[in-house]
Structure formats: C-alpha cells, structure tokens
Design a protein around this motif. Structure first.
Motif, PDB file in Angstrom:
ATOM      1  N   ASP A 160       0.762  -3.815  -9.055  1.00  0.00           N
ATOM      2  CA  ASP A 160       0.487  -2.521  -8.419  1.00  0.00           C
ATOM      3  C   ASP A 160      -0.298  -1.612  -9.352  1.00  0.00           C
TER       4      ASP A 160
ATOM      5  N   ASN B 263       0.823  -1.212   0.000  1.00  0.00           N
ATOM      6  CA  ASN B 263       0.000   0.000   0.000  1.00  0.00           C
ATOM      7  C   ASN B 263       0.859   1.265   0.000  1.00  0.00           C
TER       8      ASN B 263
ATOM      9  N   ARG C  40       2.307   1.613  -3.515  1.00  0.00           N
ATOM     10  CA  ARG C  40       1.287   2.074  -4.473  1.00  0.00           C
ATOM     11  C   ARG C  40       1.008   3.556  -4.308  1.00  0.00           C
ATOM     12  N   ARG C  41       0.958   4.020  -3.082  1.00  0.00           N
ATOM     13  CA  ARG C  41       0.760   5.454  -2.846  1.00  0.00           C
ATOM     14  C   ARG C  41       1.946   6.244  -3.407  1.00  0.00           C
TER      15      ARG C  41
END
Length: 115
Positions: free
Chosen positions: A39, A4, A7-8
């Motif tokens: 991703d 996560n 991906r951010r």
C-alpha cells in the motif's frame, strides 16, 4: 475494506499524524505488514510519502505541509512563476511570492526507499 479504500484511509491518517510505523498501520487496518508495504509503495507513486529507516524514528512520513486534495504546483509551473516574479515589483511581486509559498509543497527531506 478494499485496497483503494484502505489506501485512502492510510493517506488520511498520515495527513493527521504526519508519521506512523508500518507495523502500527498493519495492526490498525488488520492486514499483514507486507500488505501495508504494498500500500505504501503504491501511495508513494502519487503522494509525497517517504519511508524512514530506523528503530526509534523510523516509519512512514508525509511531507510537511501536505494537505489532502489540495492542488500543488508542479516543477515547471514553479519555475515559470519564479521567472515571472523577477519581472514584477511591489504588490504584484508579493502576490506572486505568496502564490509560490501557498502552492509549493515542502519536500520531505528524510527520504529513504522503504520495504
């Protein structure tokens, strides 16, 4: 760095660069090309990201004008405001048109399903 967080970070980079290659992203985040494909696939579900095939101009692109964490109108909201704007005139119509312009995302035109 977890999936996560990565991906951010990918999303933030695309907002800055507008376009990059999957290979470059994989190298930058020290993961495999397959991981970046996963991703990007996950990000395209929630963000205006497209993949573009091509040896020289291919890669991953985010929609023009997209700003991270800004709210955008969905299709139903846009359609309602467009219908309402037809009933307005003068300054009110100009304000409504500016709302539509400022909160409507320009669609990425070179869409191609990726990996």
């Amino acid at each position: 760095m977890g999936a996560n967080e990565r991906r951010r970070a990918i999303l933030e980079l695309l907002c800055q660069r507008k376009q990059d290659t999957m290979r470059n992203l994989a190298n930058e985040f020290h993961v495999s090309l397959r991981t970046i494909c996963y991703d990007i696939d996950e990000l395209t579900r929630n963000y205006p990201i497209v993949t573009i095939r091509g040896k020289y101009k291919g890669g991953v692109k985010i929609a023009d004008g997209y700003l991270l964490d800004q709210k955008y109108l969905n299709l139903e909201q846009r359609q309602l405001l467009k219908r309402l704007s037809k009933t307005l005139s003068g300054k009110d119509r100009n304000i409504m048109e500016s709302i539509l312009r400022d909160f409507t995302l320009k669609e990425a035109s070179e869409a191609d399903p990726g990996c």
